[in-house]
Design an enzyme around this catalytic site. Structure first.
Site, PDB file in Angstrom:
ATOM      1  N   CYS A 135      46.209 -38.955  12.631  1.00 55.66           N
ATOM      2  CA  CYS A 135      47.028 -40.114  12.934  1.00 55.66           C
ATOM      3  C   CYS A 135      46.617 -41.275  13.825  1.00 55.66           C
ATOM      4  CB  CYS A 135      48.544 -40.480  12.934  1.00 55.66           C
ATOM      5  SG  CYS A 135      49.572 -41.626  13.212  1.00 55.66           S
ATOM      6  N   CYS A 138      49.712 -43.355  15.517  1.00 56.50           N
ATOM      7  CA  CYS A 138      50.408 -42.564  16.054  1.00 56.50           C
ATOM      8  C   CYS A 138      49.639 -42.778  18.080  1.00 56.50           C
ATOM      9  CB  CYS A 138      50.794 -41.394  15.806  1.00 56.50           C
ATOM     10  SG  CYS A 138      51.024 -41.151  13.762  1.00 56.50           S
ATOM     11  N   ASP A 139      48.159 -42.183  18.204  1.00 55.82           N
ATOM     12  CA  ASP A 139      47.713 -41.005  18.298  1.00 55.82           C
ATOM     13  C   ASP A 139      46.494 -42.097  19.502  1.00 55.82           C
ATOM     14  OD1 ASP A 139      49.480 -39.407  18.581  1.00 55.82           O
ATOM     15  OD2 ASP A 139      47.776 -38.068  17.569  1.00 55.82           O
TER      16      ASP A 139
END
Ligand code: NAP
Length: 311
Positions: A135, A138-139
């Site tokens: 992701c 997200c990261d």
């Protein structure tokens, strides 16, 4: 006596949210169950640009989903967060059993979607969260100024690689063939991006490092040649993002419904082979898995559930 809903919708991605919107609007007594956050996979997408009518430049998947959820609220569907562990779907009253309780309904709409497939290399599990991610939204920020590799050649891989260039020093797409699968318009943008490089005909076979990901082995599928890739000494680690497609979240229905490669078969009106059981979105067998097709499925399923319940 336990409450019996007209319809319980399982999964809060675009299919489930749309089904809840339509069911609520049809004044069905509706419950939407989602195990974690709304949105499913689309919540992990940084930019949506192909949902018709969506003119907010650069709008993220999670922002689009937040608006859908607000619309659901307006039409009165109940919501609850629970993880469903078993399902009895064949009787007149369907039962879903979760960690927090049991839910009964006259009809159900299954919208459990899909999840990212693993890259499939040795030691992969050991480095998830320590260099490996599925992701970018997200990261990506963890890899500010570092080198990042992306595995895959589809829309997700190429779009997310472009997003990663906002953070990473350099992004290399590792693809198992010598041509991308991604839509041409997406490819064109990537080829123009000076921070994106390509490693063609290649697969990652092994990842390694002490705690953080710092080494990997890449095999050229045409020549068989193995190449070791090591993190720059000053960095000490690199990022590896996997976007090699998705697998259905259908374990719960194994043995209950006939599955096709794990996907649920429906007719064009979202009916499964069980009366009062509908499936919508990425979980079902279909040719195009997009927000627009998930939303369309959700609307059809809710209208069919209404017909079924009021028959
Ligand atoms: P996808 O289209 O299935 O592409 C998966 C990619 O990973 C392919 O390039 C495939 O290679 C590669 N791959 C598969 N297994 C692999 C393995 N074991 N090792 C290495 N590479 C592997 O998946 P996706 O990109 O996640 O997209 C899923 C669906 O969502 C698609 O329908 C896509 O169109 C849609 N989507 C749309 C958008 C958009 O419209 N903006 C954005 C994201 C996703 P091959 O090409 O050789 O098969």
């Amino acid at each position: 006596m336990e409450k019996i809903y007209d319809v319980v919708i399982l999964g809060g991605g675009p299919a489930g949210l749309t089904a809840a919107l339509y069911a609520g609007r049809a004044r069905l007594d509706t419950l939407l169950i989602e195990k974690a956050q709304d949105g499913g996979q689309i919540a992990m997408t940084e930019e949506i640009e192909n949902y018709p009518g969506q003119l907010v430049e650069g709008e993220s998947g999670s922002a689009l989903v937040a608006r859908m959820a607000k619309q659901v609220e307006k039409f009165g569907a109940e919501r609850c967060a629970d993880v469903i562990k078993s399902a009895e779907l064949s009787g007149d009253v369907k039962k879903l059993v979760g960690g927090k309780g049991e839910y009964l309904a006259r009809s159900v709409i299954l919208c459990t979607g899909a999840h990212p497939k693993p890259i499939g290399c040795e030691n992969e599990g050991k480095f998830i969260g320590n260099g490996i991610s599925y992701c970018a939204t997200c990261d990506a920020a963890f890899f500010e100024g570092l080198e990042v590799f992306v595995v895959g050649g589809g829309d997700s891989a190429v779009e997310e690689a472009m997003y990663l260039t906002k953070f990473a020093r350099k992004v290399t797409i590792i693809h198992r063939r010598d041509a991308l699968r991604a839509a041409k318009s997406i490819q064109e943008k990537a080829f123009k991006n000076p921070k994106i490089g390509f490693l063609w005909d290649s697969v990652v076979t092994k990842v390694d490092g002490s705690e953080l990901l710092s080494h990997m082995t890449v095999r050229n599928v045409k020549t068989g040649e193995l190449t070791e890739i090591c993190a720059n000494e000053n960095d000490g680690l690199f990022g590896l993002f996997g976007f090699v497609g998705n697998a259905p979240n259908s374990e719960l229905f194994d043995g209950i419904l006939k599955l096709d490669n794990g996907y649920i078969r429906t007719d064009e009106n979202m009916h499964t082979e069980l009366d009062g059981v509908f499936a919508a979105g990425d979980i079902r067998v279909k040719s195009l898995r997009q927000v627009i097709t998930a939303a369309a499925d959700g609307a059809i399923a809710a209208m069919q559930a209404e017909k079924f319940v009021n028959a």
